[in-house]
Structure formats: structure tokens, C-alpha cells
Design a protein around this motif. Structure first.
Motif, mmCIF file in Angstrom:
data_model
loop_
_atom_site.group_PDB
_atom_site.id
_atom_site.type_symbol
_atom_site.label_atom_id
_atom_site.label_comp_id
_atom_site.label_asym_id
_atom_site.label_seq_id
_atom_site.Cartn_x
_atom_site.Cartn_y
_atom_site.Cartn_z
ATOM 1 N N GLU A 51 0.563 -1.124 0.132
ATOM 2 C CA GLU A 51 -0.168 -0.061 0.177
ATOM 3 C C GLU A 51 0.805 1.196 0.160
ATOM 4 O OE1 GLU A 51 -3.396 2.323 3.042
ATOM 5 O OE2 GLU A 51 -2.953 -0.034 2.894
ATOM 6 N N GLU A 52 0.570 1.974 -0.454
ATOM 7 C CA GLU A 52 1.352 3.198 -0.945
ATOM 8 C C GLU A 52 0.346 4.063 -0.887
ATOM 9 O OE1 GLU A 52 4.923 4.010 -3.435
ATOM 10 O OE2 GLU A 52 5.637 1.808 -2.510
ATOM 11 N N ASN A 53 0.523 5.952 -0.655
ATOM 12 C CA ASN A 53 -0.061 7.135 -1.354
ATOM 13 C C ASN A 53 0.182 7.459 -2.593
ATOM 14 O OD1 ASN A 53 -2.803 6.665 0.314
ATOM 15 N ND2 ASN A 53 -1.375 7.300 1.648
ATOM 16 N N LYS A 54 -0.042 8.214 -3.454
ATOM 17 C CA LYS A 54 0.456 9.089 -4.504
ATOM 18 C C LYS A 54 -1.207 10.035 -5.655
ATOM 19 C CE LYS A 54 2.146 8.185 -9.695
ATOM 20 N NZ LYS A 54 3.116 6.602 -9.689
ATOM 21 N N VAL A 55 -0.428 11.566 -5.438
ATOM 22 C CA VAL A 55 -0.663 12.971 -5.356
ATOM 23 C C VAL A 55 -1.907 12.432 -7.154
ATOM 24 C CG1 VAL A 55 -1.300 15.159 -6.501
ATOM 25 C CG2 VAL A 55 -0.489 14.101 -3.946
ATOM 26 N N LEU A 56 -2.867 11.396 -7.735
ATOM 27 C CA LEU A 56 -3.220 11.753 -8.597
ATOM 28 C C LEU A 56 -4.481 12.360 -9.208
ATOM 29 C CD1 LEU A 56 -3.053 7.296 -8.707
ATOM 30 C CD2 LEU A 56 -1.969 9.242 -10.139
ATOM 31 N N GLN A 57 -4.827 12.498 -10.349
ATOM 32 C CA GLN A 57 -5.532 12.773 -11.270
ATOM 33 C C GLN A 57 -7.690 11.889 -10.456
ATOM 34 O OE1 GLN A 57 -6.288 13.028 -15.407
ATOM 35 N NE2 GLN A 57 -8.387 13.965 -15.624
ATOM 36 N N VAL A 58 -8.552 12.808 -10.600
ATOM 37 C CA VAL A 58 -9.547 12.049 -9.288
ATOM 38 C C VAL A 58 -10.017 11.643 -10.849
ATOM 39 C CG1 VAL A 58 -11.866 12.267 -8.434
ATOM 40 C CG2 VAL A 58 -9.388 13.663 -7.928
ATOM 41 N N VAL A 59 -10.272 9.860 -10.805
ATOM 42 C CA VAL A 59 -11.026 9.016 -11.167
ATOM 43 C C VAL A 59 -12.102 7.842 -10.950
ATOM 44 C CG1 VAL A 59 -11.279 7.042 -12.846
ATOM 45 C CG2 VAL A 59 -8.730 8.983 -13.055
#
Length: 70
Positions: A51-59
């Protein structure tokens, strides 16, 4: 007739929970809200996912399967 930039909708981004393959030879990752099961194994190579976190475009995931799992 005018030629100019069209007004484009702002792209929303947010901190998103993702799962990343732990193998150095595999670059597979997936958004948490697009997983089809609770198995934490890479669908490409079978190694464990982390598990990780990443700033991504909302989908948004509008599939019926995901909604039934929530």
C-alpha cells in the motif's frame, strides 16, 4: 471568427491510495478503488502488493462490483 484557447475544466487531483507491486522487475500498480478483490497479490506477476499513496487525477469507479464491495 475568433481563435483562442477553449475554457478547459480544472483537473482535480488528490492523495490516492494505491497498491504497488513489491517486485523490482514489475512496475504494476493500481488504484485501491479499482481492485476487484481483497487479495494483495500482483495481477501481473503474483508477487505481494504494498500500500502507498500518490497524488493522482480523480477518477471515479462507477462499476457495480466496486459499489457492492464498499
Amino acid at each position: 471568427m475568433a481563435f483562442g484557447k477553449k475554457n478547459q475544466a480544472e483537473i482535480k487531483e488528490e492523495d490516492t491510495k494505491i497498491w504497488v507491486c513489491s517486485s523490482e522487475d514489475c512496475n504494476c500498480w493500481m488504484r485501491d478503488n479499482f481492485r476487484t478483490n481483497n487479495e494483495k497479490k500482483c495481477p501481473m506477476c503474483g508477487n505481494p502488493m504494498e500500500e502507498e499513496n500518490k497524488v493522482l487525477q480523480v477518477v471515479e469507479n462507477n462499476s457495480l462490483y466496486y459499489k457492492s464491495q464498499s
